[in-house]
Scaffold this motif. Structure first.
Motif, mmCIF file in Angstrom:
data_model
loop_
_atom_site.group_PDB
_atom_site.id
_atom_site.type_symbol
_atom_site.label_atom_id
_atom_site.label_comp_id
_atom_site.label_asym_id
_atom_site.label_seq_id
_atom_site.Cartn_x
_atom_site.Cartn_y
_atom_site.Cartn_z
ATOM 1 N N GLU A 62 5.985 -18.143 -21.164
ATOM 2 C CA GLU A 62 5.814 -18.229 -20.302
ATOM 3 C C GLU A 62 5.758 -16.700 -19.836
ATOM 4 O OE1 GLU A 62 5.380 -21.441 -18.042
ATOM 5 O OE2 GLU A 62 4.660 -22.333 -19.596
ATOM 6 N N GLY A 63 4.829 -15.866 -19.349
ATOM 7 C CA GLY A 63 5.202 -14.202 -19.084
ATOM 8 C C GLY A 63 4.329 -13.852 -19.572
ATOM 9 N N ILE A 64 4.836 -11.912 -20.094
ATOM 10 C CA ILE A 64 4.034 -10.975 -19.777
ATOM 11 C C ILE A 64 4.599 -10.077 -21.400
ATOM 12 C CG2 ILE A 64 2.945 -8.634 -19.476
ATOM 13 C CD1 ILE A 64 3.126 -9.676 -16.194
ATOM 14 N N LEU A 65 3.631 -10.256 -22.394
ATOM 15 C CA LEU A 65 4.132 -9.019 -23.306
ATOM 16 C C LEU A 65 3.328 -7.750 -23.393
ATOM 17 C CD1 LEU A 65 4.875 -9.998 -27.068
ATOM 18 C CD2 LEU A 65 3.572 -8.240 -26.526
ATOM 19 N N SER A 66 4.276 -6.949 -23.851
ATOM 20 C CA SER A 66 3.504 -5.273 -23.759
ATOM 21 C C SER A 66 4.163 -4.890 -25.336
ATOM 22 C CB SER A 66 4.472 -4.431 -21.796
ATOM 23 O OG SER A 66 5.703 -4.506 -22.639
ATOM 24 N N LEU A 67 3.097 -3.676 -25.797
ATOM 25 C CA LEU A 67 3.446 -3.274 -26.359
ATOM 26 C C LEU A 67 2.690 -1.734 -26.217
ATOM 27 C CD1 LEU A 67 4.045 -3.550 -29.272
ATOM 28 C CD2 LEU A 67 2.055 -4.059 -30.007
ATOM 29 N N GLN A 68 3.709 -0.881 -26.034
ATOM 30 C CA GLN A 68 3.411 0.386 -26.010
ATOM 31 C C GLN A 68 4.258 1.247 -27.107
ATOM 32 O OE1 GLN A 68 5.163 1.737 -21.568
ATOM 33 N NE2 GLN A 68 5.984 -0.493 -21.926
ATOM 34 N N ALA A 69 3.184 2.518 -27.441
ATOM 35 C CA ALA A 69 3.309 3.610 -28.528
ATOM 36 C C ALA A 69 3.138 4.819 -27.772
ATOM 37 C CB ALA A 69 1.972 3.872 -29.540
ATOM 38 N N LYS A 70 4.267 5.246 -27.805
ATOM 39 C CA LYS A 70 4.383 6.446 -26.924
ATOM 40 C C LYS A 70 5.429 7.526 -27.566
ATOM 41 C CE LYS A 70 7.144 3.758 -23.272
ATOM 42 N NZ LYS A 70 8.614 4.265 -22.802
ATOM 43 N N GLY A 71 4.959 8.647 -27.307
ATOM 44 C CA GLY A 71 4.545 10.160 -28.856
ATOM 45 C C GLY A 71 4.809 11.330 -27.704
ATOM 46 N N GLU A 72 5.535 12.336 -29.024
ATOM 47 C CA GLU A 72 4.370 13.409 -28.198
ATOM 48 C C GLU A 72 4.327 14.812 -28.473
ATOM 49 O OE1 GLU A 72 8.643 14.994 -30.247
ATOM 50 O OE2 GLU A 72 9.801 13.560 -29.177
ATOM 51 N N GLY A 73 3.163 13.870 -28.821
ATOM 52 C CA GLY A 73 1.739 14.853 -29.590
ATOM 53 C C GLY A 73 1.075 14.696 -28.304
ATOM 54 N N ARG A 93 -2.835 7.689 -22.600
ATOM 55 C CA ARG A 93 -2.890 8.435 -21.291
ATOM 56 C C ARG A 93 -2.657 9.861 -21.776
ATOM 57 N NH1 ARG A 93 2.307 6.150 -17.877
ATOM 58 N NH2 ARG A 93 1.162 5.077 -16.286
ATOM 59 N N TRP A 94 -2.929 10.761 -21.768
ATOM 60 C CA TRP A 94 -2.703 12.269 -22.425
ATOM 61 C C TRP A 94 -2.291 13.394 -21.416
ATOM 62 C CZ3 TRP A 94 -7.014 9.236 -23.361
ATOM 63 C CH2 TRP A 94 -8.220 9.456 -22.693
ATOM 64 N N GLU A 95 -2.464 14.262 -21.342
ATOM 65 C CA GLU A 95 -2.346 15.521 -20.791
ATOM 66 C C GLU A 95 -3.888 16.188 -20.495
ATOM 67 O OE1 GLU A 95 0.595 18.649 -20.841
ATOM 68 O OE2 GLU A 95 1.685 17.110 -21.253
ATOM 69 N N ASN A 111 5.479 12.317 -33.514
ATOM 70 C CA ASN A 111 7.284 11.643 -33.873
ATOM 71 C C ASN A 111 7.000 10.876 -32.259
ATOM 72 O OD1 ASN A 111 7.601 13.201 -35.669
ATOM 73 N ND2 ASN A 111 9.059 15.129 -34.527
ATOM 74 N N GLY A 112 6.999 8.807 -32.478
ATOM 75 C CA GLY A 112 6.827 8.110 -31.655
ATOM 76 C C GLY A 112 7.317 7.324 -31.076
ATOM 77 N N THR A 113 7.729 6.191 -30.433
ATOM 78 C CA THR A 113 7.976 4.760 -30.899
ATOM 79 C C THR A 113 7.577 4.189 -30.701
ATOM 80 O OG1 THR A 113 9.116 5.403 -28.705
ATOM 81 C CG2 THR A 113 10.675 5.846 -30.525
ATOM 82 N N LEU A 114 7.671 2.808 -30.894
ATOM 83 C CA LEU A 114 6.645 0.925 -30.894
ATOM 84 C C LEU A 114 7.945 0.387 -29.805
ATOM 85 C CD1 LEU A 114 3.759 0.564 -31.046
ATOM 86 C CD2 LEU A 114 5.427 -1.094 -33.310
ATOM 87 N N VAL A 115 7.022 -0.179 -28.453
ATOM 88 C CA VAL A 115 8.198 -0.783 -27.958
ATOM 89 C C VAL A 115 7.673 -1.908 -27.759
ATOM 90 C CG1 VAL A 115 9.551 -0.641 -25.384
ATOM 91 C CG2 VAL A 115 9.156 1.377 -26.535
ATOM 92 N N LEU A 132 8.429 4.805 -34.762
ATOM 93 C CA LEU A 132 6.858 4.918 -35.460
ATOM 94 C C LEU A 132 6.655 6.001 -36.670
ATOM 95 C CD1 LEU A 132 4.297 5.308 -32.742
ATOM 96 C CD2 LEU A 132 4.101 3.396 -34.233
ATOM 97 N N HIS A 133 7.289 5.481 -38.424
ATOM 98 C CA HIS A 133 6.987 6.528 -39.165
ATOM 99 C C HIS A 133 5.839 6.436 -39.911
ATOM 100 C CE1 HIS A 133 11.535 7.962 -38.581
ATOM 101 N NE2 HIS A 133 11.534 6.290 -39.019
#
Length: 291
Positions: A62-73, A93-95, A111-115, A132-133
């Motif tokens: 019981e709670g929250i699950l978060s999934l984030q894909a972060k990158g340098e692109g 989000r992006w610049e 190049n990114g990661t999945l958290v 994230l290959h």
């Protein structure tokens, strides 16, 4: 008739394998209604939202699950939060001025990661990270389960920016099948059959029809639907708590410049404004007003 905003669990009676199938359309539109996201970003958010909801089905919490894909692109973040009640919210989000013309995870995130973060109401917070290959989110999630040495798990995900859907298979501890060889054969057979599913089928077919099409020779038990909905858990009291955590000096500096303090929810764009009197009351220990 199947709701297009629902999730359903299913089991194979003669194999140690479980599954989850999910479809979202209007609830996904609700989650993105406050933002003017480009089509390709909407598609990726749909994939991530589907993946997060499928992942939450593998956990007993019981709670929250978060999934984030972060990158340098050009696209720096995709984020989805979902609850054990199958509600979710999503964010990208992006610049400013970034070129978002690419398609796919690698093109937009680089190049990114999945958290994945699991934050239960009771118990310890858990976080897992995987590079994230791959071009597809489903393949990256498969890597996550392989590296974390959890039960074999595979994903099939589809998103067109307006609706999204997905299918999950997960091996279970030995129960109805005694030998490892038999269990491996069943897992391989069921996975191969799932690999024949198309994005169009995931997005257009009701759950029962889809499972019958994939597994018409298997004994499949489909459980009742669970509704899926967009819900943002931002609130004025939660915003006040964040302001209090920043400290009086920082908040007073904002008041001196603007005459008030505003908190914007990045998920739903709801704005919470606090006057000088309300800030004073907040730091004096009084409950913030809820209006």
């Amino acid at each position: 008739m199947m709701s297009k905003n629902s999730a359903q669990r299913f089991l194979f009676d003669n194999a140690d394998v479980r599954g989850e199938i999910i479809s979202m359309d209007s609830c996904f539109a609700d989650a993105l209604a406050a933002h003017d996201y480009p089509q390709n970003v909407r598609e990726l958010l749909g994939e991530l939202a589907t993946a997060a909801m499928l992942l939450s089905s593998t956990l007993k919490f019981e709670g929250i699950l978060s999934l984030q894909a972060k990158g340098e692109g050009p696209l720096s973040l995709l984020m989805v939060e979902c609850t054990d009640q199958k509600t979710f919210r999503a964010l990208a989000r992006w610049e400013e001025g970034a070129d978002l013309s690419g398609h796919g995870l690698k093109a937009l995130l680089g190049n990114g990661t999945l958290v994945m973060t699991v934050d239960p109401h009771k118990g310890n917070r858990y976080q897992g990270i995987v590079p994230l290959h791959h071009e597809s989110l489903a393949d990256s999630l498969k890597d996550y389960f392989q590296q974390s040495e959890q039960l074999p798990t595979e994903f099939w995900i589809a998103s067109n920016g307006d609706q999204c859907a997905g299918l999950l298979l997960q091996a279970l501890p030995a129960s109805v099948e005694e030998s490892d060889e038999t269990r491996d054969e069943s897992w391989n057979r069921l996975s191969i059959l799932a690999n024949t599913v198309t994005s169009d089928e995931l997005l257009s077919l009701d759950h029962e029809t889809l499972l019958n099409r994939l597994y018409h020779e298997e004994d499949v038990r489909l459980f009742d639907e669970a509704p899926v909905a967009f819900s943002c858990n931002c609130s004025r009291p939660r915003s006040a708590k964040i302001l209090h955590s920043l400290g009086r000096a920082e908040i007073d500096a904002i008041l001196a410049e603007s005459g008030e303090v505003a908190m914007d929810c990045q998920f739903c764009n709801q704005k919470y404004t606090f006057s000088e009197a309300e800030i004073t009351a907040l730091f004096d220990g009084q409950e913030p007003k809820t209006h």
